[in-house]
Write an enzyme that holds these catalytic residues in place. Structure first.
Site, PDB file in Angstrom:
ATOM      1  N   GLY A 196      -1.408   7.617  -6.790  1.00  0.00           N
ATOM      2  CA  GLY A 196      -0.369   6.677  -5.903  1.00  0.00           C
ATOM      3  C   GLY A 196      -0.330   5.433  -6.184  1.00  0.00           C
ATOM      4  N   SER A 229      -3.854  -0.945 -16.623  1.00  0.00           N
ATOM      5  CA  SER A 229      -2.812  -0.683 -16.684  1.00  0.00           C
ATOM      6  C   SER A 229      -1.948  -1.475 -17.820  1.00  0.00           C
ATOM      7  CB  SER A 229      -1.978  -1.736 -15.035  1.00  0.00           C
ATOM      8  OG  SER A 229      -2.765  -2.603 -15.075  1.00  0.00           O
ATOM      9  N   GLY A 260      12.070   8.080  27.341  1.00  0.00           N
ATOM     10  CA  GLY A 260      11.355   9.788  27.816  1.00  0.00           C
ATOM     11  C   GLY A 260      11.610  11.417  27.821  1.00  0.00           C
ATOM     12  N   GLU A 313       6.362   3.283  -2.093  1.00  0.00           N
ATOM     13  CA  GLU A 313       6.338   1.471  -2.203  1.00  0.00           C
ATOM     14  C   GLU A 313       5.502   0.379  -2.384  1.00  0.00           C
ATOM     15  OE1 GLU A 313       9.584  -0.666  -3.746  1.00  0.00           O
ATOM     16  OE2 GLU A 313      11.184   1.211  -3.322  1.00  0.00           O
ATOM     17  N   GLY A 314       4.070   1.392  -1.790  1.00  0.00           N
ATOM     18  CA  GLY A 314       2.909   0.430  -1.158  1.00  0.00           C
ATOM     19  C   GLY A 314       2.441   0.487  -0.151  1.00  0.00           C
TER      20      GLY A 314
END
Length: 404
Positions: free
Chosen positions: A135, A184, A360, A384-385
């Site tokens: 993630g 990455s 309320g 998205e982070g």
């Protein structure tokens, strides 16, 4: 030297008013229905396509604004109407941003129009990056892409999670590992054309909010795509991998480039949700009478509304700054893009929660839209982070330390 001004120009004001009109007349009246149905609002998408609000030309016109403000302005107004329908319309832009950020001009001309379809048969696009074990940690992506030189095809295997428009999109953009040794830096992005064998989705996920937007897991089982589906092309990929192996600096990997392009826009969406809740709570406080006077005359209520307005305006300025910087190739030396998304997301959660409180018991009922906006807002501190990841980006940027 031009005079500094925070005034919008005529084109930006016209854009704001045009999108606001669509949000008010088309999106808001349909919002509760599609939230309850939890289905993609294809009739609304088609209406947007008919007037030119849904399509690549619209995004291109917004992007051509040298100030960078047109896209955030349009997103804020549309998501003021409804976030679920707004994401059904703008979810495609994430796939488009990936093609734009990593692809060649030829790939843009081939694939981007297919993301939107036609006015008579609109389509959507999907950007598939998140995985069950990847993630916030995009370096943990496991989906593999292996090149078959004999057929000039890439073979993809893996699973993607929480993909907006996943499974129903005409075009899926999928990030995958091409060299596991590089982490990455060994990632690449691929287009999966419609009807590709081995690509499947079990169906839409049930969510707390944004229910009109389709979110799904997708599976890739020996999915074969032509060589031209590698965004940027194989030659550019091999050059990038060689630089990475030799320890040279290189551009950010595909997924991060996409997120950097979209962060201020996502912040603008959150501001639209927050502004809707604030305006509704303000009108309610003016009309709700308790103890013989409108509740807005109570200092506690008035101060709460003042804080809501102040936080929304502060978040918008951060978004506009980041959008301007991104459009004008200014580097985010202090994590300005992350600042904009972080602030706007947390403001959306705080403002919608306060709106429910000010109404309320009425705020807890579906009769009032603040209940829906409250549910919708929470995603903006997650996707998205997450807020935690945004703080990590900012802290690393300002300290120069690899904080973990």
């Amino acid at each position: 030297m031009s005079e500094f001004s925070l005034d919008l120009n005529e084109e930006q004001r016209d854009l704001r008013d045009w999108v606001h009109g669509f949000a008010k007349e088309v999106v808001r009246p349909a919002a509760a229905e599609w939230d309850a149905r939890e289905e993609t609002p294809w009739p609304v998408i088609q209406e947007a396509a008919k007037i030119g609000l849904y399509g690549f030309e619209f995004l291109a016109n917004c992007w051509s604004d040298p100030t960078g403000l047109s896209l955030p302005i349009a997103n804020e107004e549309l998501f003021w109407g409804d976030a679920g329908i707004g994401l059904a319309l703008f979810g495609t832009s994430l796939a488009v941003a990936s093609i734009y950020g990593s692809g060649t001009p030829e790939q843009m001309f081939e694939w981007v129009p297919l993301c939107f379809g036609t006015v008579d048969e609109p389509a959507v696009g999907a950007f598939c990056n998140t995985e069950p074990e990847a993630g916030s940690d995009v370096g943990a992506i496991r989906t593999r892409a292996v090149y078959d030189e004999a057929t000039d095809e890439w073979v993809l295997n893996g699973q993607k999670s929480y993909a907006t428009n996943g499974g129903i999109a005409a075009i899926h953009v999928v990030t995958a590992v091409v060299d596991p040794e590089l982490g990455s830096r060994g990632h690449a992005a691929f287009v999966v054309p419609p009807g590709t064998a081995g690509f499947s989705s079990p169906g839409k996920l049930k969510k707390l909010g944004l229910r009109a937007s389709h979110t799904a897991d997708v599976f890739l089982d020996d999915v074969r795509v032509p060589g031209r589906c590698l965004l940027g092309g194989r030659e550019a990929l091999l050059e990038r991998l060689d630089r990475a192996r030799s320890g040279q600096r290189s551009a950010r990997q595909a997924a991060m480039r996409t997120f950097e392009l979209s962060r201020p826009t996502v912040g603008a969406q959150a501001i639209g949700v927050a502004r809707a809740a604030y305006e509704y709570a303000l009108d309610y406080a003016r009309g709700r009478v308790q103890f013989g006077r409108p509740i807005v005359e109570n200092q506690a209520v008035a101060f709460a509304l003042a804080d809501m307005k102040m936080e929304i305006d502060a978040a918008r300025l951060l978004v506009w700054r980041a959008a301007w910087m991104g459009r004008n190739n200014r580097t985010f030396d202090a994590g300005e893009g992350s600042m904009s998304k972080l602030k706007a997301g947390e403001v959306a959660v705080a403002v919608t929660e306060k709106a429910v409180q000010l109404l309320g018991g009425a705020g807890y009922l579906r009769e009032h839209p603040v209940e829906r906006w409250y549910r919708d807002a929470k995603i903006y501190t997650i996707f998205e982070g997450t807020s935690e990841i945004q703080r990590l980006v900012i802290s690393r940027a300002i300290s120069g330390v690899q904080i973990r």
